[in-house]
Design a protein around this motif. Structure first.
Motif, PDB file in Angstrom:
ATOM      1  N   SER A   6       6.726 -31.074  33.342  1.00  5.79           N
ATOM      2  CA  SER A   6       6.117 -32.154  34.356  1.00  5.79           C
ATOM      3  C   SER A   6       4.727 -32.612  33.863  1.00  5.79           C
ATOM      4  O   SER A   6       4.102 -32.078  33.009  1.00  5.79           O
ATOM      5  CB  SER A   6       6.113 -31.661  35.592  1.00  5.79           C
ATOM      6  OG  SER A   6       5.398 -30.290  35.758  1.00  5.79           O
ATOM      7  N   GLY A   7       4.423 -33.604  34.486  1.00  6.22           N
ATOM      8  CA  GLY A   7       3.097 -34.139  34.174  1.00  6.22           C
ATOM      9  C   GLY A   7       2.885 -35.318  33.385  1.00  6.22           C
ATOM     10  O   GLY A   7       1.716 -36.097  33.419  1.00  6.22           O
ATOM     11  N   GLY A   8       3.952 -35.884  33.054  1.00  9.46           N
ATOM     12  CA  GLY A   8       3.889 -37.240  32.165  1.00  9.46           C
ATOM     13  C   GLY A   8       3.603 -38.535  33.104  1.00  9.46           C
ATOM     14  O   GLY A   8       3.643 -38.384  34.146  1.00  9.46           O
ATOM     15  N   GLY A   9       3.392 -39.382  32.231  1.00 12.14           N
ATOM     16  CA  GLY A   9       3.055 -40.721  33.070  1.00 12.14           C
ATOM     17  C   GLY A   9       2.705 -42.021  32.196  1.00 12.14           C
ATOM     18  O   GLY A   9       2.585 -41.876  31.076  1.00 12.14           O
ATOM     19  N   GLN A  12      -3.926 -45.328  30.355  1.00  4.66           N
ATOM     20  CA  GLN A  12      -4.429 -46.371  29.386  1.00  4.66           C
ATOM     21  C   GLN A  12      -5.242 -45.432  28.250  1.00  4.66           C
ATOM     22  O   GLN A  12      -5.395 -44.267  28.610  1.00  4.66           O
ATOM     23  CB  GLN A  12      -5.561 -47.114  30.108  1.00  4.66           C
ATOM     24  CG  GLN A  12      -4.915 -48.338  31.091  1.00  4.66           C
ATOM     25  CD  GLN A  12      -5.947 -49.093  31.639  1.00  4.66           C
ATOM     26  OE1 GLN A  12      -7.157 -48.861  31.797  1.00  4.66           O
ATOM     27  NE2 GLN A  12      -5.578 -50.431  32.127  1.00  4.66           N
ATOM     28  N   ALA A  13      -5.538 -46.227  27.489  1.00  2.00           N
ATOM     29  CA  ALA A  13      -6.292 -45.503  26.218  1.00  2.00           C
ATOM     30  C   ALA A  13      -7.524 -44.909  26.716  1.00  2.00           C
ATOM     31  O   ALA A  13      -8.193 -45.699  27.539  1.00  2.00           O
ATOM     32  CB  ALA A  13      -6.384 -46.362  24.938  1.00  2.00           C
ATOM     33  N   GLY A  14      -7.864 -43.703  26.433  1.00  5.43           N
ATOM     34  CA  GLY A  14      -9.114 -43.054  26.763  1.00  5.43           C
ATOM     35  C   GLY A  14      -8.895 -42.259  28.048  1.00  5.43           C
ATOM     36  O   GLY A  14      -9.927 -41.488  28.443  1.00  5.43           O
ATOM     37  N   ASP A  15      -7.696 -42.182  28.683  1.00  8.15           N
ATOM     38  CA  ASP A  15      -7.685 -41.622  29.799  1.00  8.15           C
ATOM     39  C   ASP A  15      -6.860 -40.135  29.616  1.00  8.15           C
ATOM     40  O   ASP A  15      -6.885 -39.683  28.180  1.00  8.15           O
ATOM     41  CB  ASP A  15      -6.527 -42.243  30.842  1.00  8.15           C
ATOM     42  CG  ASP A  15      -6.913 -43.511  31.451  1.00  8.15           C
ATOM     43  OD1 ASP A  15      -6.076 -44.219  32.058  1.00  8.15           O
ATOM     44  OD2 ASP A  15      -8.259 -43.594  31.434  1.00  8.15           O
ATOM     45  N   SER A  16      -6.830 -39.521  30.428  1.00  8.69           N
ATOM     46  CA  SER A  16      -6.406 -37.878  30.233  1.00  8.69           C
ATOM     47  C   SER A  16      -5.092 -37.769  31.320  1.00  8.69           C
ATOM     48  O   SER A  16      -4.810 -38.561  32.164  1.00  8.69           O
ATOM     49  CB  SER A  16      -7.443 -36.867  30.998  1.00  8.69           C
ATOM     50  OG  SER A  16      -8.590 -37.109  30.168  1.00  8.69           O
ATOM     51  N   THR A 117       3.092 -42.234  28.056  1.00  9.56           N
ATOM     52  CA  THR A 117       3.051 -43.715  27.510  1.00  9.56           C
ATOM     53  C   THR A 117       1.546 -44.022  27.874  1.00  9.56           C
ATOM     54  O   THR A 117       0.958 -43.902  28.858  1.00  9.56           O
ATOM     55  CB  THR A 117       3.858 -44.648  28.411  1.00  9.56           C
ATOM     56  OG1 THR A 117       5.179 -44.255  28.271  1.00  9.56           O
ATOM     57  CG2 THR A 117       3.724 -46.027  27.551  1.00  9.56           C
ATOM     58  N   VAL A 118       0.803 -44.186  26.611  1.00  6.85           N
ATOM     59  CA  VAL A 118      -0.430 -44.696  26.453  1.00  6.85           C
ATOM     60  C   VAL A 118      -0.768 -46.123  26.231  1.00  6.85           C
ATOM     61  O   VAL A 118      -0.230 -46.478  24.991  1.00  6.85           O
ATOM     62  CB  VAL A 118      -1.137 -43.740  25.574  1.00  6.85           C
ATOM     63  CG1 VAL A 118      -2.743 -44.300  25.677  1.00  6.85           C
ATOM     64  CG2 VAL A 118      -1.115 -42.314  25.818  1.00  6.85           C
TER      65      VAL A 118
END
Length: 120
Positions: A6-9, A12-16, A117-118
């Protein structure tokens, strides 16, 4: 034996993001994460040895991703920092009771994938 990821999402680039994998049904020597981007083969990301807490990383994520024990029993986290668009993939949790290698053939048990997805 069940592995629940679990935990995907979408970030944006640079996020965690932090992925979690909970294993049930038996104990394992190693747990790891692989990922598969569209049109590409599944690749090794990181793995963790329960006995000595040894960690292994792909060069592409070293320094940005951290695999560790989760708070709950038989849970492993993958903390992903400084995410890049090229990290976009379906991430799979896997577990092994054999010798540690970075090959997916080493891992006998697999969870369902979780999409990361980034965006740029």
């Amino acid at each position: 034996v069940q592995l629940q990821a679990s935990g995907g999402g979408l970030v944006q680039a640079g996020d965690s993001l932090r992925l979690s994998c909970a294993a049930s049904g038996r104990t394992f020597l190693h747990m790891g994460w692989f990922r598969q981007a569209p049109g590409k083969e599944r690749e090794f990301v990181a793995a963790f040895t329960w006995s000595g807490s040894t960690t292994y990383y792909a060069d592409s994520v070293k320094g940005r991703f951290t695999i560790s024990r989760g708070n709950a029993k038989n849970t492993v986290w993958l903390q992903m920092n400084s995410l890049k668009p090229e990290d976009t993939a379906v991430y799979y949790c896997a577990a092994s009771s054999g010798a540690m290698t970075r090959s997916q053939s080493t891992f006998s048990f697999w969870g369902q994938g979780t999409q990361v997805t980034v965006s740029s």
